[in-house]
Design an enzyme around this catalytic site. Structure first.
Site, PDB file in Angstrom:
ATOM      1  N   CYS B  86      35.706 -43.457  -5.310  1.00  0.00           N
ATOM      2  CA  CYS B  86      36.878 -44.197  -4.844  1.00  0.00           C
ATOM      3  C   CYS B  86      36.476 -45.567  -4.294  1.00  0.00           C
ATOM      4  CB  CYS B  86      37.653 -43.353  -3.827  1.00  0.00           C
ATOM      5  SG  CYS B  86      39.341 -43.940  -3.578  1.00  0.00           S
ATOM      6  N   HIS B 203      38.288 -37.707  -6.284  1.00  0.00           N
ATOM      7  CA  HIS B 203      37.431 -37.259  -5.176  1.00  0.00           C
ATOM      8  C   HIS B 203      36.838 -35.868  -5.429  1.00  0.00           C
ATOM      9  CE1 HIS B 203      38.209 -40.380  -2.123  1.00  0.00           C
ATOM     10  NE2 HIS B 203      39.379 -40.511  -2.737  1.00  0.00           N
ATOM     11  N   GLU B 205      34.426 -34.548  -3.857  1.00  0.00           N
ATOM     12  CA  GLU B 205      34.036 -33.943  -2.570  1.00  0.00           C
ATOM     13  C   GLU B 205      35.225 -33.286  -1.877  1.00  0.00           C
ATOM     14  OE1 GLU B 205      34.944 -36.908  -2.998  1.00  0.00           O
ATOM     15  OE2 GLU B 205      35.581 -37.899  -1.154  1.00  0.00           O
TER      16      GLU B 205
END
Lengths: 85, 228
Positions: B86, B203, B205
């Site tokens: 990002c 994302h 994560e």
């Protein structure tokens, strides 16, 4: 003292969604004569009194390319004028 | 395997990335402060998501000049693995480590939602836990995720298999209606030519544990840790 007035715009051919939205808004408001709208960002950069015109020119070129614009998508233009304080 | 997560002023996904590496994958990880000018030996460095330096000027434009960046660029030039997520992807582009740029989403709205991604190249250190064509579910959360590159660059990305992920629908079809931000070729993530750098808008994560709704992103971290 030298002051640079810098304008950063998108390169021709790159669709700027913000400019397109503003243009649509104008047309919706009835400004049917508006054919095209380009948006950009404006910066004023004032150099210290010791900086000569040639040095100011060189620095603003560098600042414009390295930081104020992203050369992949943007272009910049500037004018340099003498100012007091 | 030693991992580092860079912390810029305004980073807000640094803890998530740290958590996944340390507690989910179970590998040593440490934070790297943005003012660090010498780095330990790392096998993986992550530029996390967030709003570094308030995203002022352009997203990533100020962070690329942070004191830690020359050292990170040297690390990447030596072949070190670098993952930008990002805002981290935006920084990689501004720093010239990846080609192209990210501009405002075509609809001018911040998009925070789950999307589907198609794995375009699984033969890299970042994606080897996946299959080509596999469909992954991950969240996006961004305003400037609209990938732009000139025609020549897009051609090279395709020819050299440097597209990592493309936005798609649930069935894996890469279509205009599945494109959440206007990105050219539905590009969600790309590699550099040497494939030691990956930048991506979604994302992984935030999608590495079942309790969070998806663990499809875990494959990226597992690919990397298994590789070292």
């Amino acid at each position: 003292m030298w002051k640079a007035k810098v304008i950063v715009t998108y390169k021709p051919g790159i669709l700027d969604p913000e400019a397109k939205t503003i243009q649509h808004a104008l047309q919706t408001l009835g400004y049917s004569t508006v054919e095209q709208l380009q948006a950009g960002r404006y910066f004023e950069v004032t150099f210290g009194a010791a900086v000569k015109k040639a040095a100011a020119q060189k620095q603003i070129q560098e600042i414009g390319t390295r930081i104020l614009s992203n050369p992949v998508i943007q272009q910049f233009d500037y004018t340099l004028e003498e100012c007091t304080g | 395997m030693r991992c580092g997560v860079v912390v810029f002023p305004g980073s807000n996904c640094d803890h998530d990335a740290y958590h996944v590496l340390k507690h989910v994958v179970g590998t040593p990880v440490e934070y790297i402060w943005h003012k660090a000018t010498s780095l330990h030996r790392f096998d993986l460095i992550i530029l996390p998501g967030g709003f570094s330096y308030g995203d002022y000027l352009r997203a990533g434009a100020v962070a690329r000049f942070a004191p830690v960046m020359p050292e990170i660029i040297r690390y990447a030039e030596r072949g070190g693995r670098l993952l930008g997520i990002c805002n981290g992807f935006q920084i990689l582009l501004e720093a010239g480590l990846l080609p192209g740029a990210l501009i405002a989403n075509h609809h001018l709205r911040f998009r925070c939602q789950d999307i589907y991604l198609r794995v375009a190249n699984s033969r890299t250190p970042f994606t080897r836990a996946y299959q080509n064509g596999q469909v992954l579910k991950m969240p996006i959360a961004h305003y400037s995720g609209n990938y732009y590159a000139d025609a020549e660059t897009l051609r090279r990305l395709q020819e050299e298999n440097l597209i990592a992920f493309q936005y798609c629908d649930r069935q894996g079809e890469v279509s205009a209606s599945a494109n959440p931000n206007g990105s050219q070729l539905n590009i969600a993530g790309i590699f550099n030519a040497q494939k030691n750098i990956l930048g991506m808008m979604p994302h992984p994560e935030r999608a590495a544990e079942k309790i969070l709704g998806s663990e499809d992103g875990l494959g990226i971290f597992k690919s990397l840790v298994g590789y070292a």
